[in-house]
Design a protein around this motif. Structure first.
Motif, short mmCIF file in Angstrom:
data_model
loop_
_atom_site.label_atom_id
_atom_site.label_comp_id
_atom_site.label_asym_id
_atom_site.label_seq_id
_atom_site.Cartn_x
_atom_site.Cartn_y
_atom_site.Cartn_z
N LEU A 83 -28.26 -2.26 2.22
CA LEU A 83 -29.28 -3.21 1.79
C LEU A 83 -30.58 -2.99 2.56
O LEU A 83 -31.66 -3.25 2.04
CB LEU A 83 -28.77 -4.64 1.98
CG LEU A 83 -29.66 -5.78 1.47
CD1 LEU A 83 -29.95 -5.63 -0.02
CD2 LEU A 83 -29.00 -7.12 1.76
N ALA A 130 -25.45 -10.33 -1.60
CA ALA A 130 -24.97 -10.53 -0.23
C ALA A 130 -24.71 -12.01 0.05
O ALA A 130 -23.77 -12.37 0.76
CB ALA A 130 -25.98 -9.97 0.75
N TYR A 157 -24.60 -10.08 10.17
CA TYR A 157 -24.71 -10.01 8.72
C TYR A 157 -26.17 -9.72 8.34
O TYR A 157 -26.95 -10.62 8.04
CB TYR A 157 -24.24 -11.32 8.11
CG TYR A 157 -23.79 -11.23 6.67
CD1 TYR A 157 -22.56 -10.67 6.34
CD2 TYR A 157 -24.58 -11.74 5.64
CE1 TYR A 157 -22.13 -10.60 5.02
CE2 TYR A 157 -24.15 -11.67 4.31
CZ TYR A 157 -22.93 -11.10 4.01
OH TYR A 157 -22.51 -11.04 2.70
N LEU A 212 -24.60 -4.06 5.25
CA LEU A 212 -24.17 -4.37 3.88
C LEU A 212 -24.34 -3.11 3.05
O LEU A 212 -25.45 -2.61 2.87
CB LEU A 212 -24.97 -5.53 3.32
CG LEU A 212 -24.60 -6.87 3.97
CD1 LEU A 212 -25.77 -7.84 3.94
CD2 LEU A 212 -23.39 -7.48 3.26
N THR A 264 -23.33 -0.58 -0.40
CA THR A 264 -22.90 -0.57 -1.79
C THR A 264 -22.58 0.84 -2.27
O THR A 264 -23.18 1.82 -1.81
CB THR A 264 -23.99 -1.18 -2.71
OG1 THR A 264 -23.48 -1.24 -4.06
CG2 THR A 264 -25.26 -0.36 -2.70
N TRP A 315 -20.67 -4.64 -3.24
CA TRP A 315 -21.21 -4.67 -1.88
C TRP A 315 -20.08 -4.97 -0.91
O TRP A 315 -19.17 -5.75 -1.23
CB TRP A 315 -22.29 -5.74 -1.76
CG TRP A 315 -23.57 -5.37 -2.44
CD1 TRP A 315 -23.93 -5.63 -3.73
CD2 TRP A 315 -24.66 -4.65 -1.86
NE1 TRP A 315 -25.17 -5.12 -4.00
CE2 TRP A 315 -25.66 -4.51 -2.86
CE3 TRP A 315 -24.91 -4.11 -0.60
CZ2 TRP A 315 -26.86 -3.86 -2.65
CZ3 TRP A 315 -26.12 -3.46 -0.37
CH2 TRP A 315 -27.07 -3.34 -1.38
N PRO A 321 -19.43 -5.76 3.40
CA PRO A 321 -19.91 -5.86 4.78
C PRO A 321 -19.14 -4.88 5.68
O PRO A 321 -17.91 -4.79 5.59
CB PRO A 321 -19.61 -7.31 5.18
CG PRO A 321 -19.19 -8.00 3.92
CD PRO A 321 -18.66 -6.94 3.01
N LEU A 324 -29.36 -13.21 7.43
CA LEU A 324 -29.64 -12.60 6.14
C LEU A 324 -30.97 -13.10 5.57
O LEU A 324 -31.80 -12.30 5.12
CB LEU A 324 -28.51 -12.90 5.15
CG LEU A 324 -28.62 -12.19 3.80
CD1 LEU A 324 -28.42 -10.68 3.97
CD2 LEU A 324 -27.61 -12.75 2.81
#
Length: 302
Positions: free
Chosen positions: A103, A115, A192, A197, A199, A204, A206, A224
């Motif tokens: 991300l 997320a 976080y 994060l 993909t 997605w 973590p 986040l």
């Protein structure tokens, strides 16, 4: 080629060969993704198959424990842990490769919304056990930070940290105690943010779970949205989506996020002073901005 791989990878060679189906380690190609004093992360590939191999020491060495205590038993949405090897000075982990785009690399609004929804899923997992980040822990961190450390060259406690313990006692402690009476503990990832994060284009996931603990506060939503706002995204939209998916009261969530932000900054400051200045020398420059951020959060407490 094998010659460019670190020698320590030999300790997990059987797991790497089994996961990638490479004939020998010499046929495996390596790409170092991260290198800090306390951790090193590689992607090892053979053809279309790849795994992530991590070497961690100090705080990063606790990821194996986090998998044993939380990730595996609770079936959290994390990369599969294929192999864990404990050495005298570090822990080695061979893990599923869940994607090549983070991300942080592609910080789209859709990515942040995904997320947020994933975080609501994590927080919905029922857990047993008490909070591991209560008011006593937070006030102890404040005292540690306020005292400073003589080995942190070029930095000493400033006026902005002089009353930190008193403010933590007078404002943060009652707020944390009340939150613990209102909300049961849930899983906190602990870091976080966009870089953690990942993909594969479909889902997605973590990654990096060494800082995981149980608590009712929401530092993960704080970190986040903090990152999202810095990139120009709408915080209200993200918090609203979390409340919608989690079916949670907005006022209570905002309180959880505020207290979570206090915990995040306290924990970050303690890490910089105790470890960061040694493993990431430039982290010394984070201290004063983090103190200012913490002061602003404490001001928002009732």
């Amino acid at each position: 080629m094998y010659g460019v791989l670190p020698v320590w990878i030999e300790a997990v060679e059987p797991a790497v060969l089994k996961a990638t189906r490479a004939p020998v380690l010499g046929d495996v190609s390596g790409d170092r993704l991260r290198y800090w004093g306390s951790s090193e992360v590689w992607r090892l590939s053979y053809g279309l198959r790849s795994v992530i191999v991590k070497r961690g020491s100090d705080a990063q060495s606790t990821e194996g424990t986090a998998y044993e205590r939380y990730v595996r038993p609770l079936r959290l949405p994390a990369p599969e842990l294929i192999e864990l090897v404990r050495l005298d000075d570090a822990v080695l982990l061979v893990m599923e490769d869940v994607g090549r785009v983070t991300l942080e690399q592609e910080p789209s609004l859709d990515g942040f919304l995904a997320a947020v929804e994933l975080l609501a899923e994590i927080r919905s997992v029922k857990v047993s056990g008490d909070s591991e980040f209560d008011a006593d822990r937070l006030v102890a961190l404040a005292a540690e930070i306020s005292a400073g450390r003589p080995e942190v060259a070029g930095w000493a406690p400033r006026a902005s940290s002089a009353d930190l313990v008193e403010r933590a006692e007078m404002r943060l402690r009652p707020a944390v105690d009340e939150l613990h009476r209102l909300v049961r503990p849930a899983v906190v990832h602990g870091d976080y943010v966009g870089k953690n994060l990942v993909t594969d284009g479909k889902r997605w996931t973590p990654v990096d779970w060494p800082l995981t603990y149980l608590a009712p506060q929401l530092p993960d939503l704080y970190t986040l949205t903090r990152e999202a706002v810095a990139l120009g995204h709408d915080r209200d939209l993200l918090v609203g989506r979390y409340c919608e998916v989690a079916e949670a009261d907005r006022g209570l969530v905002e309180r959880q996020v505020l207290i979570g932000g206090c915990g995040f900054t306290l924990r970050a400051l303690a890490w910089v002073i105790e470890e960061g200045v040694h493993t990431v020398p430039s982290s010394k420059d984070w201290i004063d901005p983090l103190l200012e951020e913490l002061a602003g959060l404490l001001d928002q407490l009732p």
